[in-house]
Enzyme design. Structure first.
Site, PDB file in Angstrom:
ATOM      1  N   ASP A 183       0.897  -1.155   0.050  1.00 21.90           N
ATOM      2  CA  ASP A 183      -0.190   0.048  -0.063  1.00 21.90           C
ATOM      3  C   ASP A 183       0.799   1.268   0.041  1.00 21.90           C
ATOM      4  O   ASP A 183       1.688   1.620   1.054  1.00 21.90           O
ATOM      5  CB  ASP A 183      -0.812  -0.221   1.139  1.00 21.90           C
ATOM      6  CG  ASP A 183      -1.814   1.315   1.345  1.00 21.90           C
ATOM      7  OD1 ASP A 183      -1.805   2.128   0.728  1.00 21.90           O
ATOM      8  OD2 ASP A 183      -2.097   1.467   2.547  1.00 21.90           O
ATOM      9  N   LYS A 214       2.910  11.599  -3.251  1.00 19.66           N
ATOM     10  CA  LYS A 214       1.899  10.783  -4.003  1.00 19.66           C
ATOM     11  C   LYS A 214       0.946  11.952  -4.736  1.00 19.66           C
ATOM     12  O   LYS A 214       0.273  11.733  -5.751  1.00 19.66           O
ATOM     13  CB  LYS A 214       1.172   9.771  -3.243  1.00 19.66           C
ATOM     14  CG  LYS A 214       0.092   9.156  -3.772  1.00 19.66           C
ATOM     15  CD  LYS A 214      -0.232   7.920  -2.976  1.00 19.66           C
ATOM     16  CE  LYS A 214      -1.478   7.251  -3.560  1.00 19.66           C
ATOM     17  NZ  LYS A 214      -1.955   6.294  -2.143  1.00 19.66           N
ATOM     18  N   GLU A 249      -7.289   0.820  -4.395  1.00 25.87           N
ATOM     19  CA  GLU A 249      -7.199   0.550  -2.826  1.00 25.87           C
ATOM     20  C   GLU A 249      -8.574   0.228  -2.297  1.00 25.87           C
ATOM     21  O   GLU A 249      -8.569  -0.814  -1.278  1.00 25.87           O
ATOM     22  CB  GLU A 249      -6.671   2.043  -2.359  1.00 25.87           C
ATOM     23  CG  GLU A 249      -5.131   2.387  -2.588  1.00 25.87           C
ATOM     24  CD  GLU A 249      -4.925   3.802  -2.341  1.00 25.87           C
ATOM     25  OE1 GLU A 249      -5.897   4.634  -1.794  1.00 25.87           O
ATOM     26  OE2 GLU A 249      -3.657   4.047  -2.706  1.00 25.87           O
ATOM     27  N   ASP A 276     -13.207   5.196   1.696  1.00 27.07           N
ATOM     28  CA  ASP A 276     -11.572   5.117   1.789  1.00 27.07           C
ATOM     29  C   ASP A 276     -11.052   6.520   1.730  1.00 27.07           C
ATOM     30  O   ASP A 276     -10.840   7.119   0.911  1.00 27.07           O
ATOM     31  CB  ASP A 276     -11.007   4.395   0.797  1.00 27.07           C
ATOM     32  CG  ASP A 276      -9.760   4.406   0.894  1.00 27.07           C
ATOM     33  OD1 ASP A 276      -8.896   4.984   1.826  1.00 27.07           O
ATOM     34  OD2 ASP A 276      -8.607   3.469   0.074  1.00 27.07           O
TER      35      ASP A 276
HETATM   36  N1  LIG Z   1      -7.004   9.091  14.738  1.00 29.89           N
HETATM   37  C1  LIG Z   1      -7.300   9.707  13.572  1.00 29.89           C
HETATM   38  N2  LIG Z   1      -8.148  10.640  13.454  1.00 29.89           N
HETATM   39  C2  LIG Z   1      -8.265  11.415  12.351  1.00 29.89           C
HETATM   40  N3  LIG Z   1      -7.172  11.423  11.357  1.00 29.89           N
HETATM   41  C3  LIG Z   1      -6.151  10.274  11.578  1.00 29.89           C
HETATM   42  C4  LIG Z   1      -6.202   9.650  12.811  1.00 29.89           C
HETATM   43  N4  LIG Z   1      -5.241   8.612  12.364  1.00 29.89           N
HETATM   44  C5  LIG Z   1      -4.726   8.943  11.241  1.00 29.89           C
HETATM   45  N5  LIG Z   1      -5.258   9.951  10.558  1.00 29.89           N
HETATM   46  C6  LIG Z   1      -5.019  10.639   9.401  1.00 29.89           C
HETATM   47  O1  LIG Z   1      -5.133   9.653   8.266  1.00 29.89           O
HETATM   48  C7  LIG Z   1      -4.272   9.958   7.473  1.00 29.89           C
HETATM   49  C8  LIG Z   1      -3.417   9.072   6.810  1.00 29.89           C
HETATM   50  O2  LIG Z   1      -4.353   7.721   6.570  1.00 29.89           O
HETATM   51  P1  LIG Z   1      -3.685   6.640   5.847  1.00 29.89           P
HETATM   52  O3  LIG Z   1      -2.460   6.285   6.395  1.00 29.89           O
HETATM   53  O4  LIG Z   1      -4.639   5.665   5.488  1.00 29.89           O
HETATM   54  O5  LIG Z   1      -3.396   7.456   4.258  1.00 29.89           O
HETATM   55  P2  LIG Z   1      -2.473   6.927   3.204  1.00 29.89           P
HETATM   56  O6  LIG Z   1      -2.904   5.702   2.843  1.00 29.89           O
HETATM   57  O7  LIG Z   1      -1.108   7.293   3.418  1.00 29.89           O
HETATM   58  O8  LIG Z   1      -3.159   7.874   2.105  1.00 29.89           O
HETATM   59  P3  LIG Z   1      -3.658   7.703   0.561  1.00 29.89           P
HETATM   60  O9  LIG Z   1      -4.423   6.379   0.706  1.00 29.89           O
HETATM   61  O10 LIG Z   1      -4.824   8.773   0.642  1.00 29.89           O
HETATM   62  O11 LIG Z   1      -2.769   7.533  -0.133  1.00 29.89           O
HETATM   63  C9  LIG Z   1      -3.407  11.268   8.146  1.00 29.89           C
HETATM   64  O12 LIG Z   1      -3.934  12.482   7.262  1.00 29.89           O
HETATM   65  C10 LIG Z   1      -3.563  11.066   9.218  1.00 29.89           C
HETATM   66  O13 LIG Z   1      -3.385  12.340   9.934  1.00 29.89           O
END
Ligand SMILES: Nc1ncnc2c1ncn2[C@@H]1O[C@H](COP(=O)(O)OP(=O)(O)OP(=O)(O)O)[C@@H](O)[C@H]1O
Length: 650
Positions: free
Chosen positions: A19, A96, A199, A226
């Protein structure tokens, strides 16, 4: 799906699932297989921890010069995050959001203003690139490849074998450019990317297999919502007996946690300036280090407010000797970011409409992506669907697990599972008068191959331009050109006679290949629609919306064009046939009358062709007159034949 079965297992056939997230990335593999009687094991896919013992890795790369050796040193993940404090301008995060995009796209221009690192234009391609302080440029794909290589090494060390193959996930609404750029990143990392999976589809795969018994008999419709760090996707899937069929997908490739953080940054800034009115705000926002501290604090309080109803940001000596001290309530955060939450609802509605279902038909709503931990998002979604969303999946890990499962399907480790994904936008070509002729409607199941026959619009034409468009409107000028090529060397023939076969071939990665050939001359040309003009998210949504709003008018225009084209071809045929009678019948009164009629209709058709948008001109007149003419011409030919045969009699 045959393609997936033809992958041969080699010496080291482990296919890892990655991922590649905007904020965090994760890698997984298939540990146990063939445990249950349907060929699946509930715990078959597992996350591989990185060298720091963490299950996810921040998608951050920092490039520094080693003062002792003078050589470049690259940090990835948590180590790179730590570098942000001392090497901010050479630390790249959320790249990204730039991958596969042109420099002058609105989204890129917006990021330039808020990112602490430099974003520049590649003169040759016009693409967005990042630049280190020593003026070295790197593509977003290169940055992604550094993260991918780190994850590949993590897996190699853990599995104790050289990992070569991977399945990498992308947002469902990524266009060709973004998909190709992601594949490139994999290649640069020394990985063979066997499949690019959407995804939400990967998440559904992971969820569906975990709950395979539940979906075995009667199946079910699930919605995957998502919302990650940078992108939003919604997909509706039908799961039944190991078949995962995506019904529709929609989204926004530039909406995620980063946008929520930016809203908080602005709020904190306003509070700070209000408190300390002598501070020059313009100078403050230009200070990249100060802004980075604010960014970190904003994300931190956002996450805290998912668990507590009130929290405080405290940064001593934040700027000009002043402290920053702001208390924020969960309710205030909800109000500040409501417009972002609402932006996710329209794509959800569209996906439901496209799947041809009602909201109440959805059996389960799966929440994926870190942002879905925000209570307000959960409550808005619960209210919209009229049922509690399922939050049992781990929103940070489920996508990587799904990617590993897809890897397992490709390597043959997992059996009895079939994944059917879709194209996000309608694909077609330009035909006469700028009409858009769709070949593959949006949400068509992939992989797919479709051929349609077209022809020429001018007599003796020896070449045609095939222009490939994506969009939902009836005329190409309102859609997005994604590639073009010419088919040359067609044998000269009257217009309408050559048979030009246009084939669209969309592979399981969603990457498009278009080819064209002319039957009689056997000439063939093809292109892979390459990443040179990806659609921006707003463009995508605009195209879909405009397509819906203008469908009726577009249909009328298309019908007009069809009628005119048919009449045009008919008149050309008649003109040609008449020429052959010129010698024998030119003195015949009826011949003269018909000839005049043909000339009058030809003039009328030319006017209609020029004024295609003028709906005051009634195309039905053309239909009536050409039909009548065809009738008269037919009778006249019969008479001419009879005359010529009686003349031949001895
Ligand atoms: N408890 C929480 N409450 C609110 N936001 C959160 C929490 N935990 C993580 N996040 C937010 O979730 C986001 C990251 O999520 P995730 O890791 O799923 O994204 P990613 O896979 O990196 O991004 P994408 O799928 O968009 O490419 C960040 O903006 C983070 O601040």
């Amino acid at each position: 799906m045959l393609r997936s079965l033809t992958f041969k297992r080699s010496i080291s056939s482990k296919v890892i699932g990655i991922d590649l997230g905007t904020t965090n990335s994760a890698v997984a593999y298939i540990r146990d297989t063939l445990k249950s009687n349907n060929g699946l094991s509930a715990s078959s896919a597992v996350i591989i921890e990185n060298d720091q013992g963490h299950r996810t890795t921040p998608s951050i790369v920092s490039i520094a010069l080693d003062p002792t050796t003078g050589k470049e040193k690259t940090y990835v993940g948590l180590q790179a995050k730590r570098q942000q404090i001392i090497n901010l301008e050479n630390t790249f995060f959320a790249t990204k959001r730039l991958i596969g995009r042109k420099f002058n796209e609105k989204e890129v221009q917006r990021d330039i203003k808020i990112m602490p690192y430099k974003i520049v234009q590649d003169e040759k391609s016009g693409n967005a690139m990042v630049m280190t302080t020593d003026n070295k440029r790197r593509t977003p794909s290169e940055i992604s490849s550094i993260i991918l290589r780190y994850l590949k090494n993590t897996a190699t060390e853990y599995l104790n074998e050289d990992v070569k193959y991977a399945v990498v996930t992308v947002p469902a609404y990524f266009n060709d450019a973004q998909r190709q750029a992601t594949k490139d990143a994999g290649r640069m990392a020394g990985l063979k990317v066997l499949r690019v999976v959407n995804e939400p589809t990967a998440a559904a795969l992971s969820f569906g297999l975990k709950n395979s018994e539940q979906y075995k008999e009667n199946g079910g419709l699930i919605a995957v919502y998502d919302l990650g760090g940078g992108t939003f996707d919604i997909s509706i899937l039908d799961i039944e007996n190991g078949i995962f069929e995506v019904k529709s997908t929609n989204g926004d490739t530039h909406l995620g946690g980063e946008d929520f953080d930016n809203v908080i940054i602005n709020h904190l800034l306003d509070c700070f300036i209000n408190e300390n009115q002598t501070v020059d705000k313009n100078a403050l926002v230009k200070d990249r280090n100060v802004m980075q501290r604010l960014r970190e604090a904003s994300e931190k309080i956002k996450i805290e407010l998912s668990h507590v109803s009130e929290s405080t940001v405290e940064i001593p000596f934040f700027y000009d000797g002043y402290h920053l001290n702001v208390t924020l309530k969960e309710k205030e955060l909800d109000e500040l970011t409501m417009h972002l939450i609402e932006r996710t609802i329209e794509p959800v509605k569209k996906a439901i409409r496209d799947a041809d279902i009602e909201t109440c038909d959805i059996d389960e709503v799966i929440m994926v992506g870190g942002m879905t931990r925000m209570p307000k998002i959960r409550s808005v979604i619960e209210h919209f669907f009229g049922k509690k969303p399922n939050v049992t999946v781990n929103p940070d890990e489920t996508v990587a697990l799904g990617a590993a499962i897809q890897g397992g399907i490709l390597s043959g480790e997992i059996k009895n599972v079939l994944l059917l994904d879709v194209t996000p936008l309608t694909l077609g070509i330009e035909t006469f008068g700028g009409a858009f002729s769709p070949l593959l409607p949006r949400n068509t199941t992939i992989p797919v191959k479709k051929t349609e026959i077209f022809s020429t619009g001018v007599d003796g034409q020896t070449g045609v331009d095939i222009k490939v468009y994506q969009g939902e409107r009836g005329l190409v000028r309102d859609n997005k050109l994604i590639g073009d090529f010419s088919l040359k060397g067609i044998t000269p023939m009257p217009k309408g006679q050559p048979q030009i076969l246009v084939t669209f071939d969309v592979d399981a990665d969603g990457i498009i290949n278009v080819s064209a050939s002319e039957r009689s001359s056997g000439k063939e040309q093809s292109i892979t629609v390459i990443a040179n003009s990806g659609l921006t998210e707003e463009e995508v949504n605009k195209l879909v919306e405009e397509g819906n709003a203008n469908r009726e008018q577009d249909n009328i225009l298309r019908q007009r064009m069809d009628l005119i084209t048919k009449a045009d071809i008919m008149i050309s045929d008649t003109e040609r046939s008449f020429k052959s009678l010129e010698k024998s019948m030119s003195e015949d009164e009826e011949y003269k009358e018909l000839k005049q009629e043909i000339e009058a209709i030809r003039a009328m058709i030319n006017t209609f062709k020029k004024e295609i948008n003028d709906t005051k001109l009634d195309v039905n007149v053309i239909k009536k007159t050409t039909d009548a003419l065809q009738n008269n011409v037919f009778k006249f030919f019969k008479k001419a034949m009879a005359t010529s045969s009686s003349n031949k009699q001895p």
